[in-house]
Write an enzyme that holds these catalytic residues in place. Structure first.
Site, short mmCIF file in Angstrom:
data_model
loop_
_atom_site.label_atom_id
_atom_site.label_comp_id
_atom_site.label_asym_id
_atom_site.label_seq_id
_atom_site.Cartn_x
_atom_site.Cartn_y
_atom_site.Cartn_z
N SER A 206 -9.89 -0.89 6.92
CA SER A 206 -9.34 -0.66 5.58
C SER A 206 -8.60 -1.84 4.97
CB SER A 206 -8.41 0.56 5.60
OG SER A 206 -9.17 1.74 5.70
N SER B 20 -9.75 1.56 2.69
CA SER B 20 -8.90 2.34 1.83
C SER B 20 -7.83 1.52 1.11
CB SER B 20 -8.20 3.43 2.64
OG SER B 20 -7.33 2.85 3.62
N LYS C 157 0.85 -1.19 0.00
CA LYS C 157 0.00 0.00 0.00
C LYS C 157 0.89 1.24 0.00
CE LYS C 157 -4.02 1.83 2.57
NZ LYS C 157 -4.93 1.57 3.72
#
Length: 475
Positions: free
Chosen positions: A173, A149, A74
């Site tokens: 997330s 996210s 990420k």
């Protein structure tokens, strides 16, 4: 092949890391323009790393348990000399001078870093539509969101770009996008995995964890990245628990409660049906499964949207055009900072900074932030009461399957409700895992969530492995 199978084949010399990488890069090249899982693909760096793994194998060395496994990160995890943007214009072009601890540990275990994945700006969102670089699309239906996210990481695994990705989980997330993309996602106990090198959103809630195609891969990756780190003051000084070795221990004799409050209003009927099916599967495997009440979880969303924005307003104060970010020149320092932040941050980040600053302001602290902290304590007490009689809890991960792109962008409250089932374990600091368990009425993946007390990841993943086996036998 799973990450475990790939690593075993490469360590045995049956496959080369370079060939494995090239296969995954070809998959990325074929479908990434439609999915947009990545902010940056590091093809040349990955090829060099894969060739180094092959040289070590040829020399008789063991590169480690993730030898040659392609991994995506990420884009809020620091990577030395490589852009780390948090999908925000305000960090565009910033290259950290160091690696996050989890990145160091992945490299030491032989993993090959393939790229940095898209996310909602500074991890604030539930659909990956808040990225400054455009949305990610769900590989199962490109008209739908992948969740957020960590939507880029979940989509990368679901599309077969990589067998393993790392995400961060502040309010769900990792787990929510895992559910919407049909992959496994683990949020560890707060402090089990070092946050050193994770760009902070809400420091008392943020955790790093794996997204994978199998429970066994999630256990393996968690064993690699977990463990004490003196550079993170919240890191737990305990040995890494054995996870892979206990996955086949089953659930016979365990007591599992189905959280009644997370099956009510707002949760789709097809999702509720999959949770009941998961409960039946656990019961058939020998667990005692029964309803349980955890009343305070219904307050989790309200408390979270005071605590997390309050911490974000403090953490993001550093992005002022002086220390980080492209500067917008102006006549005075104050005007320069205002212009820089106005241009650099997106709408959702600005909304949360304003929410948090208001909650912390004089005259309102006790009425909002102070009350939210008391609710957080209450949630912890209700979980403790539930765990006096149950080893694990079961709930939906997300109230719905993946929703259409743009469906909730004009209604922030509707978007926030996507995390209503996942937020409570962040507030408590407990571990949780989302496991794919069938599909909804629209044919899209449904994830069910298992929750456990702090540092009970081994029990959590044992039960997750049982659900995974039940799903495979039913398909």
């Amino acid at each position: 092949m799973s990450a475990q199978e790939l690593a075993a084949a490469i360590r045995a010399g049956e496959r080369s890391a370079r060939d494995v990488l090239d296969e995954h890069l070809a998959t990325i090249e074929a479908r990434e323009p439609q999915i947009h899982a990545f902010n940056l693909v590091l093809a040349d760096e990955a090829r060099a790393a894969a060739e180094a793994i092959d040289r070590r194998v040829a020399a008789g060395e063991d590169p480690g348990p993730l030898a040659g496994v392609p991994v995506a990160l990420k884009d809020n995890l620091c990577t030395r000399g490589t852009p780390t943007t948090c999908s925000s214009r305000i960090l565009e072009g910033w290259c950290p001078p160091y690696d996050a601890t989890v990145v160091e540990r992945l490299r030491a275990a032989g993993a090959v870093i393939v790229g940095k994945t898209n996310l909602d700006e500074f991890a604030m969102g539930s659909s990956t539509e808040n990225s400054a670089f455009g949305p990610t699309r769900n590989p199962h239906d490109e008209t739908r969101v992948p969740g957020g996210s960590s939507g880029g990481s979940a989509a990368a695994v679901a599309a077969g770009f990589v067998p393993v990705a790392l995400g961060s989980d502040t309010g769900g997330s990792i787990r929510q996008p895992a559910a919407l993309c049909g992959v496994v996602g683990v949020k560890p106990t707060y402090g089990l995995v070092s946050r050193y090198g994770l760009v902070a959103f809400a420091s008392s809630l943020d955790q790093i964890g794996p997204l994978t195609t199998t429970v066994a891969d999630a256990a393996l990756v968690l064993e690699v990245i977990a463990g004490h780190d003196p550079r993170d003051s919240t890191s737990i000084p305990e040995p890494v628990p054995a996870l892979s070795a206990v996955l086949d221990h089953g659930v016979e004799g365990l007591r599992i409660g189905v959280v009644s409050e997370l099956l009510g209003q707002g949760v789709a009927a097809d999702v509720v049906a999959r949770v009941h099916a998961a409960a039946d599967a656990l019961a058939r495997a020998g667990a005692t499964v029964e309803p349980v009440s955890v009343p305070a979880v219904t307050y989790g969303l309200s408390a979270y949207y005071l605590i997390a924005p309050a911490e974000a307003s403090s953490n993001l104060a550093r992005y002022d055009g002086v220390r980080y970010g492209p500067r917008v020149d102006a006549a005075t320092t104050g005007e320069m900072m205002t212009a820089t932040r106005t241009r650099g941050f997106g709408a959702e980040v600005k909304r949360r900074i304003m929410l948090g600053t208001y909650a912390l302001s004089a005259g309102y602290y006790d009425a909002y932030y102070g009350k939210a902290l008391r609710v957080r304590t209450l949630i912890g007490r209700d979980f403790a009461a539930a765990y006096e009689h149950h080893d694990l809890l079961l709930s939906p991960t997300s109230p719905t399957t993946a929703f259409p792109l743009g469906d909730k962008t004009a209604d922030p409250l509707s978007m926030y409700l996507s995390d209503v089932c996942t937020i409570p374990s962040n507030l408590a600091g407990h571990p949780a895992v989302s496991v794919p368990f069938g599909t909804g009425a629209d044919g899209l993946p449904v994830g069910v969530q298992l929750l456990a007390p702090a540092l009970h990841e081994a029990t959590l993943l044992r039960a997750a492995a049982v659900l995974e086996l039940a799903r495979e036998e039913a398909s």
